[in-house]
Design a protein around this motif. Structure first.
Motif, short mmCIF file in Angstrom:
data_model
loop_
_atom_site.label_atom_id
_atom_site.label_comp_id
_atom_site.label_asym_id
_atom_site.label_seq_id
_atom_site.Cartn_x
_atom_site.Cartn_y
_atom_site.Cartn_z
N GLU A 32 0.82 -1.21 0.00
CA GLU A 32 0.00 0.00 0.00
C GLU A 32 0.86 1.27 0.00
O GLU A 32 0.54 2.25 -0.67
CB GLU A 32 -0.95 0.01 1.19
CG GLU A 32 -1.90 1.18 1.15
CD GLU A 32 -3.10 1.00 2.06
OE1 GLU A 32 -4.08 1.70 1.83
OE2 GLU A 32 -3.04 0.17 2.98
N SER B 292 0.80 3.98 -2.94
CA SER B 292 0.49 5.39 -2.68
C SER B 292 1.55 6.32 -3.25
O SER B 292 1.22 7.35 -3.84
CB SER B 292 0.32 5.63 -1.19
OG SER B 292 1.53 5.42 -0.51
N LEU C 92 1.08 6.32 -7.02
CA LEU C 92 -0.11 7.08 -7.39
C LEU C 92 0.15 8.58 -7.32
O LEU C 92 -0.23 9.33 -8.22
CB LEU C 92 -1.27 6.69 -6.48
CG LEU C 92 -2.64 7.29 -6.79
CD1 LEU C 92 -3.10 6.91 -8.19
CD2 LEU C 92 -3.66 6.82 -5.78
N VAL D 101 0.09 11.15 -10.63
CA VAL D 101 -0.79 12.32 -10.66
C VAL D 101 0.02 13.60 -10.84
O VAL D 101 -0.37 14.49 -11.60
CB VAL D 101 -1.64 12.38 -9.37
CG1 VAL D 101 -2.36 13.71 -9.23
CG2 VAL D 101 -2.65 11.24 -9.36
N THR E 79 -3.19 6.04 -13.63
CA THR E 79 -3.85 6.58 -12.45
C THR E 79 -5.05 5.74 -12.06
O THR E 79 -5.26 5.42 -10.88
CB THR E 79 -4.29 8.04 -12.70
OG1 THR E 79 -3.15 8.81 -13.05
CG2 THR E 79 -4.97 8.63 -11.48
N ILE E 80 -5.85 5.36 -13.05
CA ILE E 80 -7.04 4.55 -12.78
C ILE E 80 -6.64 3.20 -12.21
O ILE E 80 -7.22 2.73 -11.22
CB ILE E 80 -7.88 4.39 -14.06
CG1 ILE E 80 -8.47 5.74 -14.46
CG2 ILE E 80 -8.98 3.36 -13.87
CD1 ILE E 80 -9.10 5.75 -15.84
N LEU F 3 -3.76 2.28 -10.71
CA LEU F 3 -3.15 2.42 -9.38
C LEU F 3 -4.18 2.76 -8.32
O LEU F 3 -4.12 2.25 -7.19
CB LEU F 3 -2.04 3.47 -9.41
CG LEU F 3 -0.75 3.06 -10.12
CD1 LEU F 3 0.18 4.27 -10.25
CD2 LEU F 3 -0.06 1.94 -9.39
N ALA F 4 -5.15 3.62 -8.65
CA ALA F 4 -6.19 3.97 -7.68
C ALA F 4 -7.06 2.75 -7.35
O ALA F 4 -7.42 2.55 -6.18
CB ALA F 4 -7.05 5.11 -8.23
N ALA F 5 -7.38 1.95 -8.36
CA ALA F 5 -8.18 0.74 -8.11
C ALA F 5 -7.41 -0.24 -7.23
O ALA F 5 -7.97 -0.82 -6.30
CB ALA F 5 -8.57 0.10 -9.43
N PHE G 64 -4.98 0.49 -5.14
CA PHE G 64 -4.86 1.10 -3.82
C PHE G 64 -6.14 0.89 -3.02
O PHE G 64 -6.10 0.51 -1.84
CB PHE G 64 -4.55 2.59 -3.95
CG PHE G 64 -4.38 3.29 -2.64
CD1 PHE G 64 -3.20 3.19 -1.94
CD2 PHE G 64 -5.41 4.05 -2.10
CE1 PHE G 64 -3.03 3.84 -0.72
CE2 PHE G 64 -5.25 4.69 -0.88
CZ PHE G 64 -4.06 4.58 -0.19
N GLY G 65 -7.28 1.12 -3.65
CA GLY G 65 -8.56 0.91 -2.98
C GLY G 65 -8.78 -0.54 -2.58
O GLY G 65 -9.25 -0.84 -1.49
N THR H 69 -6.50 -1.42 0.31
CA THR H 69 -7.00 -0.79 1.51
C THR H 69 -8.18 -1.56 2.09
O THR H 69 -8.26 -1.78 3.31
CB THR H 69 -7.41 0.67 1.22
OG1 THR H 69 -6.27 1.36 0.71
CG2 THR H 69 -7.92 1.37 2.46
#
Length: 76
Positions: free
Chosen positions: A9, A13, A16, A20, A57-58, A60-62, A64-65, A68
């Motif tokens: 994680e 982060s 990510l 960005v 970005t999409i 990595l965000a998915a 990361f979520g 988490t």
């Protein structure tokens, strides 16, 4: 396992944040609109890089979520 997910994680982060920050802004004021018109007329390779960064970005965000949510479930 929890320690490995926490390290993952942290890496996600940082990645990510980096992706960005590397993206160009959508509106850069008056100079951005002038340069944007010139880029659309003559073509630009920056659009390809922006598309790759947007997809990264999409993804990595998915991830990361997901990590988490797994960590939250394991901590309970």
């Amino acid at each position: 396992m929890i320690t490995g997910l926490m390290i993952l994680e942290g890496v996600l982060s940082i990645a990510l944040i980096a992706v960005v920050v590397l993206q160009s802004g959508k509106s850069a004021g008056l100079s951005g609109s002038i340069a944007g018109g010139a880029e659309s007329m003559f073509g630009s390779k920056a659009k390809g890089l922006d598309a790759i960064l947007a997809k990264a970005t999409i993804i990595l965000a998915a991830l990361f979520g997901l990590v988490t949510m797994v960590l939250v479930k394991l901590m309970q």
